[in-house]
Design a protein around this motif. Structure first.
Motif, PDB file in Angstrom:
ATOM      1  N   UNK A 216      15.451-117.803 -54.207  1.00 41.53           N
ATOM      2  CA  UNK A 216      15.247-118.368 -55.545  1.00 41.53           C
ATOM      3  C   UNK A 216      16.557-118.829 -56.162  1.00 41.53           C
ATOM      4  N   UNK A 217      17.611-118.018 -56.033  1.00 38.11           N
ATOM      5  CA  UNK A 217      18.919-118.390 -56.594  1.00 38.11           C
ATOM      6  C   UNK A 217      19.430-119.671 -55.951  1.00 38.11           C
ATOM      7  N   UNK A 218      19.354-119.749 -54.619  1.00 36.91           N
ATOM      8  CA  UNK A 218      19.808-120.952 -53.898  1.00 36.91           C
ATOM      9  C   UNK A 218      18.974-122.154 -54.316  1.00 36.91           C
ATOM     10  N   UNK A 219      17.664-121.958 -54.415  1.00 38.07           N
ATOM     11  CA  UNK A 219      16.762-123.047 -54.795  1.00 38.07           C
ATOM     12  C   UNK A 219      17.073-123.567 -56.199  1.00 38.07           C
ATOM     13  N   UNK A 220      17.247-122.650 -57.134  1.00 45.05           N
ATOM     14  CA  UNK A 220      17.500-123.044 -58.520  1.00 45.05           C
ATOM     15  C   UNK A 220      18.821-123.797 -58.644  1.00 45.05           C
ATOM     16  N   UNK A 221      19.881-123.256 -58.043  1.00 39.61           N
ATOM     17  CA  UNK A 221      21.197-123.897 -58.128  1.00 39.61           C
ATOM     18  C   UNK A 221      21.204-125.230 -57.384  1.00 39.61           C
ATOM     19  N   UNK A 222      20.598-125.251 -56.186  1.00 41.71           N
ATOM     20  CA  UNK A 222      20.591-126.475 -55.382  1.00 41.71           C
ATOM     21  C   UNK A 222      19.849-127.611 -56.061  1.00 41.71           C
ATOM     22  N   UNK A 223      18.659-127.329 -56.564  1.00 42.31           N
ATOM     23  CA  UNK A 223      17.873-128.372 -57.230  1.00 42.31           C
ATOM     24  C   UNK A 223      18.500-128.795 -58.550  1.00 42.31           C
ATOM     25  N   UNK A 224      19.128-127.865 -59.250  1.00 43.96           N
ATOM     26  CA  UNK A 224      19.820-128.216 -60.492  1.00 43.96           C
ATOM     27  C   UNK A 224      20.972-129.170 -60.204  1.00 43.96           C
ATOM     28  N   UNK A 225      21.731-128.896 -59.144  1.00 43.06           N
ATOM     29  CA  UNK A 225      22.838-129.783 -58.765  1.00 43.06           C
ATOM     30  C   UNK A 225      22.324-131.150 -58.332  1.00 43.06           C
ATOM     31  N   UNK A 226      21.226-131.166 -57.568  1.00 40.81           N
ATOM     32  CA  UNK A 226      20.655-132.441 -57.131  1.00 40.81           C
ATOM     33  C   UNK A 226      20.227-133.282 -58.327  1.00 40.81           C
TER      34      UNK A 226
END
Length: 318
Positions: free
Chosen positions: A38-48
């Motif tokens: 979840x942490x990776x998903x949230x940060x990754x999609x936010x950056x994208x």
């Protein structure tokens, strides 16, 4: 006496009990794994999403759909994983009636939007490869906004209808057990002791519209794309066209394969396997989306490198 059969007096439960996994040792490690996903998903999609907003070169019709996919990814993982961790890791398996309906609504909206957006991206690839000279006439900024708006409207209409019909059901128990990892529509309406025919219709119609139609359209799109690629005589052009579809095809496979396997083998797989498959479907695609688009899409990589050089993203890096 309450007339449950005709829904004249609606009797709602105080709580829903989310049963989740049963008899799996060391299941806490799986919940910890989901937390990091979840942490990776949230940060990754936010950056994208941030890169798409900042870089004007990405203000195109295609990246409206990519942005919407990232938004639905964040919504889906946020709707599923924090609630799942709170429910099972901290043993809060009793969920109040209203919160349970909200959980069902938010999960279904995000999953539906993600599924329809994958179909929209296949439409973008279909026009780009099969009708390249007309691409900028058909897939415009305005037309993509309209298409994305229609996907949200269809999603909200169907999920609101499902939620309203659930709210009109009566239940014979004060605490209703839901054999899933969240407030799942099917187990809830099947637990009612009143007429659940409208909910059963929605339950049958929803997979066809939200999952079946997008899968059919994606298969149709890539069949047309494959035919077009075979007609391309230059190997370099064929390779370039294939490369543009790779990222989308990976996302399609990661999202639809677990769902398809789970529902195709529903009669023979046990509850634990079903929950693992569906929870991974809610967790892994949102995490993989930004990773795949970063490494598999050349134009996005160029934008990221350009923004890093200008110190717009991560300005503390030297």
């Amino acid at each position: 006496m309450n007339d449950f059969a005709e829904n004249r007096n609606i009797s709602i439960p105080s709580y829903f009990y989310i049963s989740g996994f049963s008899g799996i040792p060391h299941i806490r490690y799986y919940y910890i794994f989901l937390f990091f996903v979840y942490i990776i998903s949230f940060l990754g999609n936010s950056c994208l999403m941030l890169v798409i907003i900042i870089d004007r070169n990405l203000h195109t019709a295609k990246y409206i759909a990519v942005f919407n996919l990232s938004l639905s990814d964040i919504c889906e993982s946020t709707a599923v994983i924090p609630q799942l961790l709170d429910t099972f890791l901290f043993r809060n398996q009793l969920i109040p009636y209203g919160l349970c309906l909200y959980n069902m609504f938010s999960v279904f909206v995000s999953i539906s939007t993600q599924s329809l957006t994958l179909a929209v991206l296949s439409f973008d690839r279909l026009v780009a490869i099969c009708l390249p000279l007309r691409y900028h006439m058909i897939v415009t900024f305005r037309s993509m906004l309209v298409i994305i708006g229609l996907t949200w409207a269809l999603t909200l209409l169907m999920v609101m209808a499902a939620t309203i019909f659930i709210s009109r059901l009566s239940f014979c128990k004060v605490i209703v057990t839901v054999n899933s990892f969240y407030c799942d529509h099917g187990p809830i309406y099947r637990s009612a002791c009143s007429n659940n025919f409208p909910s059963s219709v929605i339950g049958s119609l929803y997979p066809i519209v939200i999952l079946g139609f997008p899968v059919f359209f994606i298969i149709f799109s890539y069949t047309c794309i494959a035919v077009t690629l075979f007609r391309i005589t230059t190997p370099q052009d064929r390779q370039r066209a294939t490369k543009t579809c790779t990222a989308h095809l990976i996302l399609v496979a990661v999202f639809y394969l677990p769902i398809t396997i789970t529902y195709s083998l529903a009669s023979i797989i046990n509850t634990n396997t079903r929950i693992i498959n569906l929870s991974l479907t809610s967790a892994l695609p949102p995490m993989l989306n930004p990773i795949i688009y970063t490494f598999k899409t050349e134009e996005f990589m160029v934008s990221v490198k350009k923004l890093l050089k200008r110190r717009i993203i991560f300005p503390f890096l030297k």
